[in-house]
Scaffold this motif. Structure first.
Motif, PDB file in Angstrom:
ATOM      1  N   LEU A  63       0.813  -1.216   0.000  1.00  0.00           N
ATOM      2  CA  LEU A  63       0.000   0.000   0.000  1.00  0.00           C
ATOM      3  C   LEU A  63       0.846   1.265   0.000  1.00  0.00           C
ATOM      4  N   ILE A  68      -0.213   3.794  -5.320  1.00  0.00           N
ATOM      5  CA  ILE A  68      -1.329   3.535  -4.419  1.00  0.00           C
ATOM      6  C   ILE A  68      -1.516   4.703  -3.450  1.00  0.00           C
ATOM      7  N   TYR A  72      -4.910   6.900  -3.073  1.00  0.00           N
ATOM      8  CA  TYR A  72      -5.589   7.178  -1.800  1.00  0.00           C
ATOM      9  C   TYR A  72      -5.741   8.680  -1.589  1.00  0.00           C
ATOM     10  N   VAL A 247      -8.745   4.937  -5.536  1.00  0.00           N
ATOM     11  CA  VAL A 247      -8.662   3.624  -4.893  1.00  0.00           C
ATOM     12  C   VAL A 247      -9.693   2.626  -5.434  1.00  0.00           C
ATOM     13  N   LEU A 251      -8.649  -0.942  -6.988  1.00  0.00           N
ATOM     14  CA  LEU A 251      -9.185  -2.156  -6.377  1.00  0.00           C
ATOM     15  C   LEU A 251      -9.851  -3.032  -7.424  1.00  0.00           C
ATOM     16  N   LEU A 269      -6.062  -3.164  -0.343  1.00  0.00           N
ATOM     17  CA  LEU A 269      -6.667  -1.891  -0.726  1.00  0.00           C
ATOM     18  C   LEU A 269      -8.046  -1.735  -0.076  1.00  0.00           C
TER      19      LEU A 269
END
Length: 296
Positions: A63, A68, A72, A247, A251, A269
């Motif tokens: 993460l 990533i 986020y 995200v 995902l 995630l």
């Protein structure tokens, strides 16, 4: 005989009775276990597993990769922007209806529409906005042909940060209206009359009395709107596809079964999303409990 009958009666009364009072909520409990608790536990456990089922922290470490973290951060910014705008606009609409002296017949249709619109999301919502504000959408073409305003030249793109934020407002504003209306109804007329008797102006009443009482409800609703936007998956995928790295889209890419996908990284995630939305919902419950002390 009478003593024997009395003893039998006592034994019968001591037998455990079925909790029939809970019978009505059994379907709800089954639904929560099957569609909320078990999937959540599978995600949490899968986030700490290798494909062979052994324990690992590699998925959690994954993460912290730049892509990533960026996803986020974009998701958090979109959620904050839509929550702030949703609270501001929704509060204004609700205050106008409850306290602004508008006709009473407006309230019922507004709340009915808000109840429907707050649940309107996914592919239908994305299609509606593409048909309205897309490159050849109804509003886009009207502004260009009738008013000479080209949204594309002005920098607006529906498949962007602000485009997705505006789309989210369609269900964020109605949700704010539904939640804040009971709080506005809870403001007692005696509080305003007491403030006026003591010489307070309308601004002073709102600054010193009404706003402090409503602040926990507003902040709690804002946290709920944040969680609502952060967890929106279908709308983002249907509207932006892979053009915006957030995200939910990452995902979806991890768990859809492609060769490059890593389902367990997808679990990680989703686990991160559960943590953030769980914190936001816990904050909402706590703040709402504080506001109910005054509004009862």
């Amino acid at each position: 005989m009478s003593s024997a009958n009395t003893g039998a009666t006592r034994q019968t009364s001591k037998r455990p009775r079925l909790p029939l009072d809970w019978l009505g909520v059994v379907p709800f409990l089954i639904f929560v276990v099957l569609f909320l608790f078990l999937p959540t536990m599978k995600i949490v456990i899968g986030a700490f597993q290798n494909p062979d089922g052994s324990f690992t922290l590699d998925n959690i470490k994954g993460l912290y990769t730049p892509s990533i973290i960026t996803a986020y951060w974009i998701s958090i910014k979109i959620s904050i922007a839509s929550a702030l705008l949703g609270c501001l606009i929704g509060f204004g609409v609700a205050a106008a209806v409850v306290l602004g002296g508008l006709p009473n017949w407006i309230r019922s249709p507004l709340l009915t529409f808000s109840g429907v619109a707050s649940q309107f999301a996914g592919v239908p919502l994305a299609f509606a906005f593409i048909a309205t504000l897309g490159p050849v959408g109804l509003v886009t073409v009207f502004l260009k042909t009738q008013l000479g305003l080209d949204l594309r030249l002005m920098g607006f793109n529906l498949l962007s940060f602000w485009g997705l934020t505006i789309t989210y407002l369609f269900f964020q504003i109605p949700l704010m209206i539904l939640i804040i209306t009971p709080a506005l109804d809870g403001l007692k007329r005696e509080w305003r009359e007491a403030a006026e008797i003591l010489g307070a102006s309308g601004f002073q009443y709102w600054r010193m009395v009404a706003f402090p009482i409503l602040l926990p409800s507003i902040l709690g609703t804002m946290s709920l709107l944040f969680a609502n936007a952060f967890g929106a998956v279908a709308t983002a995928i249907a509207l932006t596809g892979s053009s915006l790295s957030i995200v939910p889209i990452l995902l979806f890419a991890q768990i859809r079964g492609d060769v490059l996908g890593n389902p367990h990284l997808g679990y990680a995630l989703a686990f991160g999303m559960i943590v953030l939305t769980g914190i936001a919902n816990a904050l909402y419950i706590w703040l709402r409990a504080r506001s109910e002390r005054w509004l009862k």
